[in-house]
Scaffold this motif. Structure first.
Motif, PDB file in Angstrom:
ATOM      1  N   ILE A 135      86.146  80.775  40.690  1.00 42.80           N
ATOM      2  CA  ILE A 135      87.641  80.219  40.894  1.00 42.80           C
ATOM      3  C   ILE A 135      88.673  81.576  40.461  1.00 42.80           C
ATOM      4  CG2 ILE A 135      89.497  79.110  39.285  1.00 42.80           C
ATOM      5  CD1 ILE A 135      87.367  77.047  38.458  1.00 42.80           C
ATOM      6  N   ARG A 136      88.297  82.431  39.705  1.00 40.93           N
ATOM      7  CA  ARG A 136      88.919  83.583  39.801  1.00 40.93           C
ATOM      8  C   ARG A 136      89.019  84.309  41.275  1.00 40.93           C
ATOM      9  NH1 ARG A 136      86.082  84.549  35.018  1.00 40.93           N
ATOM     10  NH2 ARG A 136      84.799  86.193  35.906  1.00 40.93           N
ATOM     11  N   LEU A 180      97.739  83.447  39.581  1.00 41.92           N
ATOM     12  CA  LEU A 180      97.249  84.329  38.530  1.00 41.92           C
ATOM     13  C   LEU A 180      97.495  83.489  37.076  1.00 41.92           C
ATOM     14  CD1 LEU A 180     100.004  87.426  39.078  1.00 41.92           C
ATOM     15  CD2 LEU A 180      97.140  87.249  39.103  1.00 41.92           C
ATOM     16  N   ALA A 181      98.124  82.486  37.146  1.00 46.09           N
ATOM     17  CA  ALA A 181      97.815  81.873  35.764  1.00 46.09           C
ATOM     18  C   ALA A 181      96.699  81.108  35.618  1.00 46.09           C
ATOM     19  CB  ALA A 181      99.204  80.773  35.594  1.00 46.09           C
ATOM     20  N   SER A 182      96.005  80.556  36.766  1.00 49.64           N
ATOM     21  CA  SER A 182      94.837  79.820  36.754  1.00 49.64           C
ATOM     22  C   SER A 182      93.697  81.005  36.491  1.00 49.64           C
ATOM     23  CB  SER A 182      94.850  79.218  38.119  1.00 49.64           C
ATOM     24  OG  SER A 182      95.727  78.064  38.412  1.00 49.64           O
ATOM     25  N   LEU A 188      94.041  71.386  33.619  1.00 51.27           N
ATOM     26  CA  LEU A 188      95.437  71.756  33.683  1.00 51.27           C
ATOM     27  C   LEU A 188      95.686  72.899  34.755  1.00 51.27           C
ATOM     28  CD1 LEU A 188      98.555  70.977  33.485  1.00 51.27           C
ATOM     29  CD2 LEU A 188      98.497  72.340  31.365  1.00 51.27           C
ATOM     30  N   SER A 189      94.830  73.967  34.512  1.00 48.35           N
ATOM     31  CA  SER A 189      94.981  74.974  35.282  1.00 48.35           C
ATOM     32  C   SER A 189      94.405  74.942  36.606  1.00 48.35           C
ATOM     33  CB  SER A 189      94.041  76.285  34.617  1.00 48.35           C
ATOM     34  OG  SER A 189      92.613  75.794  34.710  1.00 48.35           O
ATOM     35  N   ILE A 227     100.224  75.997  44.413  1.00 49.93           N
ATOM     36  CA  ILE A 227      99.901  76.515  45.232  1.00 49.93           C
ATOM     37  C   ILE A 227      99.914  75.865  46.804  1.00 49.93           C
ATOM     38  CG2 ILE A 227      97.602  77.810  46.534  1.00 49.93           C
ATOM     39  CD1 ILE A 227      96.780  78.149  43.788  1.00 49.93           C
ATOM     40  N   LEU A 228      99.488  74.573  46.468  1.00 48.93           N
ATOM     41  CA  LEU A 228      99.559  73.611  47.802  1.00 48.93           C
ATOM     42  C   LEU A 228     101.253  73.710  48.272  1.00 48.93           C
ATOM     43  CD1 LEU A 228      96.945  71.106  47.350  1.00 48.93           C
ATOM     44  CD2 LEU A 228      96.977  73.179  48.671  1.00 48.93           C
TER      45      LEU A 228
END
Length: 413
Positions: free
Chosen positions: A53-54, A95-97, A112-113, A121-122
């Motif tokens: 994910i990162r 970045l938050a995710s 939530l992330s 993003i979408l």
């Protein structure tokens, strides 16, 4: 996976392993992890999922910046400027995710992330096309669906999260296509249904991948548990093979292995002593009181010897029927004689009955002591044991119930 995590996978309660067997016995498509099993699976898979994910979030930010740069160079200024503001929504959301997935956090925050981060993003990708208009309108909506599809494929997250991302992508696509001035309503719905079939197929594939990953986890859990059980059984067998079943102390085989190890590890007999202990008139005790009382006597004497030596340093083994061998690493003659006398007195003080004894009406012990002399050539364990045995023979000849030290024969005798 760390060592502690591996141990948690190996050592599971019977109820957990019963559930593992039940799930593996059924159909693969029916596998559903619940409760503790689901927690273990999430703990096991989190590092890999978080890393993916990162990495995905990082690449999305880089591609967004690269695309903006190319647009600024290749597109008319007005169109490029219209794309900047909506494009700026994407980096902070990604970045938050990515930050949330830098370490394990609350389940709701992780969810939530993913769902919230993917929505922005979408939305950012779609608004870039909507703001630019024209050919960019539908092109960026297609790009948005492509971004959602890649996330669905590679994010090994719970199915509910995957469905949420898929629904958001299709919902945004339909909403913006319905407001597309260049597209009729029927065409917008048809296009949405077309892409929906592809995204649904992707979700199904992701679900299959999740189930297979869970099955692999269950198989690993079962295999590790079986390996742990086998290792435990082997350890028990090894202990049984090295333990005297009656007294619970080491047997002759273990003592021989211990002697070999001590002499091989550098001790080489320096400052070492051996005690050969023998219960006086033990055969007469067996004949008079029976073998049950004889066994009880052996157990008691073994316990007295074990409690009389230096803990975690000396070694005690039942060497024969009523013989016990004690190895005292680092002990000189004086210390060995002191320990031997303590053992002899302990057995005598226990007053275990032996009415057939020629020494006393209770059990007594004769002990031969042999120690490595400082000035002598280094003795092998066999030589030291032979000397202790010879000293024991002298103790028996001298009247029993005594400690005798081995003395080397004088030169020329």
């Amino acid at each position: 996976m760390g060592a502690s995590a591996r141990m948690r996978l190996q050592l599971q309660p019977p109820a957990i392993m019963a559930e593992v067997e039940r799930l593996l016995a059924g159909r693969t498509r029916d596998i559903r992890l619940k409760g503790e099993l689901r927690r273990l699976f999430q703990e096991r898979s989190w590092p890999r999922t978080a890393k993916i994910i990162r990495a995905w979030m990082t690449w999305v930010i880089m591609l967004d910046a690269l695309t903006l740069g190319l647009n600024a160079v290749l597109l008319p200024r007005a169109i490029a400027l219209s794309m900047i503001l909506p494009a700026c929504i994407l980096p902070p959301a990604a970045l938050a995710s990515a930050f949330v997935w830098t370490k394990p956090r609350a389940f709701w925050l992780q969810r939530l992330s993913i769902t919230g981060g993917m929505f922005f993003i979408l939305m950012s990708v779609a608004l870039v096309g909507v703001g630019a208009g024209g050919e960019f309108y539908e092109r960026h909506l297609n790009i948005m669906l492509f971004v959602a599809t890649t996330a669905i494929i590679i994010f090994a997250v719970p199915l509910r999260w995957t469905l949420t991302v898929a629904a958001m992508a299709l919902g945004l696509y339909l909403f913006f296509q319905l407001h597309n001035p260049r597209l009729e309503t029927g065409s917008a719905v048809a296009a949405t249904l077309f892409f929906a079939s592809g995204i649904i197929a992707t979700v199904v594939a992701r679900r299959t991948m999740n189930i297979l990953a869970q099955k692999t986890f269950l198989l690993e859990l079962r295999d590790r548990s079986r390996v742990a059980e086998l290792a435990d059984a082997n350890a028990r067998l090894e202990r049984l093979a090295r333990t005297d079943p009656l007294t619970g102390i080491a047997n002759r085989r273990w003592m021989m292995e211990t002697l070999h190890r001590l002499w091989s590890d550098g001790m080489k007999g320096r400052d070492a002593a051996m005690l050969m202990c023998d219960i006086d008139d033990f055969k007469s005790l067996n004949d008079r009181l029976g073998h049950a009382e004889g066994d009880r006597c052996l157990v008691k004497v073994a316990g007295i010897i074990q409690s009389s030596v230096r803990r975690n340093r000396d070694h005690v083994a039942r060497y024969g029927g009523e013989e016990f061998l004690v190895v005292l690493p680092g002990a000189d003659e004086r210390e060995a004689a002191h320990i031997a006398e303590r053992i002899r007195q302990g057995v005598e003080a226990a007053s275990l009955p032996n009415p057939a004894s020629r020494v006393a009406p209770y059990v007594t012990l004769s002990i031969g002591v042999a120690a490595q002399a400082p000035d002598d050539a280094i003795a092998s364990p066999e030589q030291l044991q032979h000397r202790a045995d010879a000293a024991l023979y002298l103790a028996k000849q001298a009247g029993r119930n005594r400690v005798v030290l081995h003395r080397p024969d004088p030169p020329g005798s």
